[in-house]
Write an enzyme that holds these catalytic residues in place. Structure first.
Site, PDB file in Angstrom:
ATOM      1  CD  GLU A   1      36.329  30.924  36.589  1.00 47.96           C
ATOM      2  OE1 GLU A   1      36.497  30.809  37.815  1.00 47.96           O
ATOM      3  OE2 GLU A   1      36.138  32.013  36.040  1.00 47.96           O
TER       4      GLU A   1
ATOM      5  CG  ASP B 151      33.065  34.283  44.181  1.00 49.35           C
ATOM      6  OD1 ASP B 151      32.842  34.503  45.380  1.00 49.35           O
ATOM      7  OD2 ASP B 151      33.029  35.167  43.298  1.00 49.35           O
TER       8      ASP B 151
ATOM      9  CD  GLU C  38      32.364  33.815  35.382  1.00 52.87           C
ATOM     10  OE1 GLU C  38      33.279  34.394  35.996  1.00 52.87           O
ATOM     11  OE2 GLU C  38      31.904  32.716  35.733  1.00 52.87           O
TER      12      GLU C  38
ATOM     13  CE1 TYR D 192      34.941  38.965  36.422  1.00 51.82           C
ATOM     14  CE2 TYR D 192      35.890  36.890  35.708  1.00 51.82           C
ATOM     15  CZ  TYR D 192      34.811  37.617  36.168  1.00 51.82           C
ATOM     16  OH  TYR D 192      33.594  37.006  36.366  1.00 51.82           O
TER      17      TYR D 192
HETATM   18  C1  E8X Z   1      34.363  36.365  40.285  1.00 52.32           C
HETATM   19  C2  E8X Z   1      34.025  35.154  39.396  1.00 52.32           C
HETATM   20  C3  E8X Z   1      33.237  34.156  40.188  1.00 52.32           C
HETATM   21  O1  E8X Z   1      32.202  34.717  40.909  1.00 52.32           O
HETATM   22  C4  E8X Z   1      32.710  33.069  39.247  1.00 52.32           C
HETATM   23  O2  E8X Z   1      31.999  32.114  39.959  1.00 52.32           O
HETATM   24  C5  E8X Z   1      33.828  32.399  38.498  1.00 52.32           C
HETATM   25  C6  E8X Z   1      35.233  34.336  38.892  1.00 52.32           C
HETATM   26  C7  E8X Z   1      36.402  35.044  38.438  1.00 52.32           C
HETATM   27  C8  E8X Z   1      37.646  34.235  38.345  1.00 52.32           C
HETATM   28  N1  E8X Z   1      34.690  33.372  37.905  1.00 52.32           N
HETATM   29  O3  E8X Z   1      35.364  36.380  40.913  1.00 52.32           O
HETATM   30  O4  E8X Z   1      33.591  37.317  40.341  1.00 52.32           O
HETATM   31  C9  E8X Z   1      38.812  35.119  38.561  1.00 52.32           C
HETATM   32  C10 E8X Z   1      39.988  34.878  37.709  1.00 52.32           C
HETATM   33  C11 E8X Z   1      41.023  35.929  38.022  1.00 52.32           C
HETATM   34  C12 E8X Z   1      42.014  36.207  36.992  1.00 52.32           C
END
Ligand code: E8X
Length: 600
Positions: A414, A179, A506, A471
């Site tokens: 991730e 992302d 995060e 999140y």
């Molecule tokens: C997001 C972040 C993204 O920008 C980052 O590079 C990695 C993401 C969330 C993963 N982590 O989306 O803002 C979402 C997982 C959903 C349950």
């Protein structure tokens, strides 16, 4: 790899500036076609990504090769020198040609590489440098791209016959499994470095503290005949200790330790001499260790206050901008933060040098973001990525090993740990051993785990520090912070049993600056503050949570899609570094939390 340095025996000539540039039309495939380049070349700035420098969608959407070229004039007075052409980062893969001859191929867009010009180009000569750059991402590149799957946060997931047909029909494009915008090009500086022909090749420094005394073990690798001398110079410029020989251990009398800001990030200089060469390597004396639930810096339990960042700014894209680097350090201090993660790739070397000087702690991440391909394909057994991943870890540690600011390695972000848990454990577990074996300072090693079924995940719990991106309240249980906190606590109960320290690497909420509400709902500045306040209150109840890294430091550009209006808006700051309400919230919170001993 040593950073280019100007000193009594070395000089550096910048090749930054305007280069001629053109996008391939698909017909040249990374080979040099001078007629094509001549017919299509425009001027473009280096260092910078090419994507946002021109007002033409082709630059944003480009898929494949692009070409850069410029003349290289080598001053005649360098005739006694070893000459090296150094690229700090070419994103993602490249071929370098001099006078039409291929002299280097390099894979990986975020680490430096060098070309020894011996036999290729000499003093007093004029040559043509051409660089073919490939921006394609796939399951065998880092970061990872989907070859035939669906785009991360894209909008083409529909199981609709016409959409499926159109996907096959449309022209090839990058489908990043990450992302952030796939910025490409000569993102960092290009330099001609001159040094003596018998030269210092590398310097490794390992500080230690014993009974309150500071030491530094060193080893110097050299090319040629000569003796090595190392002088340790303090901040006032006085030599406080010295040693002879290619390796040894030096006691530093009255040693000042490196401590994170606002304490004193004291730096020494190791002045290394060999034959007619010399090099000044800055270093700090500090130790790092994980013990129980504690992350110890200089033996004291450290609390990580900071964020995941990006190298991202308007027009430059991912291109290095020194003023942004300085501004960001200033904002880190302003926020009362003490650390950041180089999400999701190694940053420019200047940033680590600044962090050393300014006492900011770094979790240093490789570009291994997005390893995974859904629940049907085991990425670890299917794709050809292991060797490249080892190469980037090796090069990252070699580049950053001496920085006191770097306290932990993150091998990636991730990956799939849920669908193929055994494969993931084997892959990350063996890379964990590999990374430890490479680091002369043997810092803690981890990778950052995505929100998923943590009970199935066998890899994350094997790391020195559990690093999780979560999140609750945003991507799931959206907007419902009561339920979000409830769910978070259920998960934290699980991790507490694992017995390792945990950093929330995060958590965050997209927020539109200037969108205010009396009743905090998603995307408002008030919601972002409420989200963080509610979650931080849960962290405060847990001793083993030793760090909070909101996502992200600033808004950043990313692939277009229905989830993203003008990029990812989870910044505490806007893309041009203005504070949202949440920045003020964290500033107040973090200024009350000391670097050491929090919750202890
Ligand atoms: C997001 C972040 C993204 O920008 C980052 O590079 C990695 C993401 C969330 C993963 N982590 O989306 O803002 C979402 C997982 C959903 C349950």
């Amino acid at each position: 790899m040593l950073y280019p340095e100007v000193n009594a025996s070395r000089s550096v000539i910048s090749l930054d500036g305007l280069w001629r540039f053109c996008l391939d039309d698909g017909s040249n495939e990374g080979t040099i076609n001078n007629d094509f380049i001549k017919a299509n070349a425009e001027l473009i700035a280096v260092p910078a990504s090419y994507n946002d420098q021109k007002d033409d969608l082709r630059y944003r959407e480009h898929y494949g090769w692009a070409y850069y070229e410029r003349e290289l004039m080598i001053p005649a007075n360098l005739s006694d020198c070893r000459l090296v052409l150094r690229f700090d980062a070419v994103t993602h893969a490249c071929k370098v040609f001099i006078d039409g001859a291929l002299v280097k191929e390099h894979k990986g867009g975020f680490l430096p590489f060098e070309i020894d010009l011996d036999g290729i180009a000499g003093a007093g000569e004029r040559h043509l440098i051409q660089v073919a750059v490939d921006n394609r991402v796939s399951h065998s590149t880092l970061p990872v791209g989907n070859e035939e799957g669906t785009a991360f946060f894209g909008s083409d997931n529909a199981d609709v016959p016409s959409v499926e047909a159109a996907k096959v029909w449309r022209k090839k494009r990058n489908l990043p499994n990450f992302d952030f915008f796939n910025y490409a090009g000569l993102n960092r500086s290009v330099r001609l470095c001159a040094m003596p022909r018998e030269y210092i090749e590398d310097i490794t420094l390992v500080p230690s503290i014993e009974d309150g005394e500071g030491y530094v073990s060193y080893s110097v690798s050299t090319v040629g005949e000569g003796a090595v001398t190392v002088d340790i110079i303090d901040r006032e410029g006085c030599a406080v200790a010295s040693a002879q020989g290619a390796s040894g251990r030096i006691r530093i009398p009255g040693c000042h330790f490196w401590n994170p800001w606002p304490d004193d990030p004291y730096l020494y200089t190791a002045h290394v001499s060999f034959a007619s060469d010399c090099y000044d390597e800055r270093f700090g004396v500090r130790t790092v260790a994980v013990k129980g639930h504690d992350f110890l810096i200089n033996g004291k339990p450290f609390f990580f206050k900071g964020f995941g960042k990006h190298e991202d700014s308007a027009i430059h894209g991912r291109g290095f901008d020194l003023a942004y680097a300085v501004k960001d350090m200033s904002l880190i201090h302003w926020l009362g933060a003490n650390s950041f993660r180089t999400s999701h790739y190694p940053y420019a070397e200047e940033i680590y040098r600044l962090a050393d000087e300014e006492g900011v702690v770094i979790i240093d991440e490789t570009p291994a973001v997005g390893i995974g391909a859904g629940d049907k394909v085991d990425p670890y057994k299917t794709f050809d990525i292991r060797e490249h991943h080892e190469d980037v870890i090796r090069d990252l540690v070699a580049r950053d090993k001496n920085h006191p600011s770097v306290v932990m390695w993150s091998m990636g972000n991730e990956p799939d740990t849920e669908h193929f848990p055994e494969s993931a454990r084997d892959y990350w577990g063996s890379l964990y051993e590999f990374t430890h074996s490479l680091d002369p300072q043997d810092r803690p090693v981890t990778f950052v785990c995505c929100q998923n079924n943590y009970e199935k995940d066998l890899a994350t719990r094997e790391m020195d520090v559990v690093c999780i991106n979560r999140y609750y309240g945003w991507y799931n249980l959206s907007g419902d912070m009561d339920a979000a906190c409830h769910a978070l606590n259920i998960e934290l109960d699980f991790w507490q049993e694992v017995g390792k320290p945990l950093i929330m690497t995060e958590y965050g909420a997209d927020t539109l600056p200037g969108f205010h509400l009396t009743t905090p709902e998603m995307f408002s500045e008030e919601f972002q503050v409420m989200y963080y306040d509610r979650i931080n209150k849960e962290f405060d109840k847990r001793d083993f949570v030793i760090g909070e890294h909101p996502w992200n430091f600033a808004d950043f550009n990313t692939i277009q899609g229905v989830y993203r209006a003008d990029g990812n808006r989870k910044g505490l700051l806007t893309r041009d570094r203005r504070p949202k309400l949440a920045a003020h919230y964290f500033r107040e919170r973090w200024n009350k939390i000391a670097n050491f001993g929090y919750k202890r």
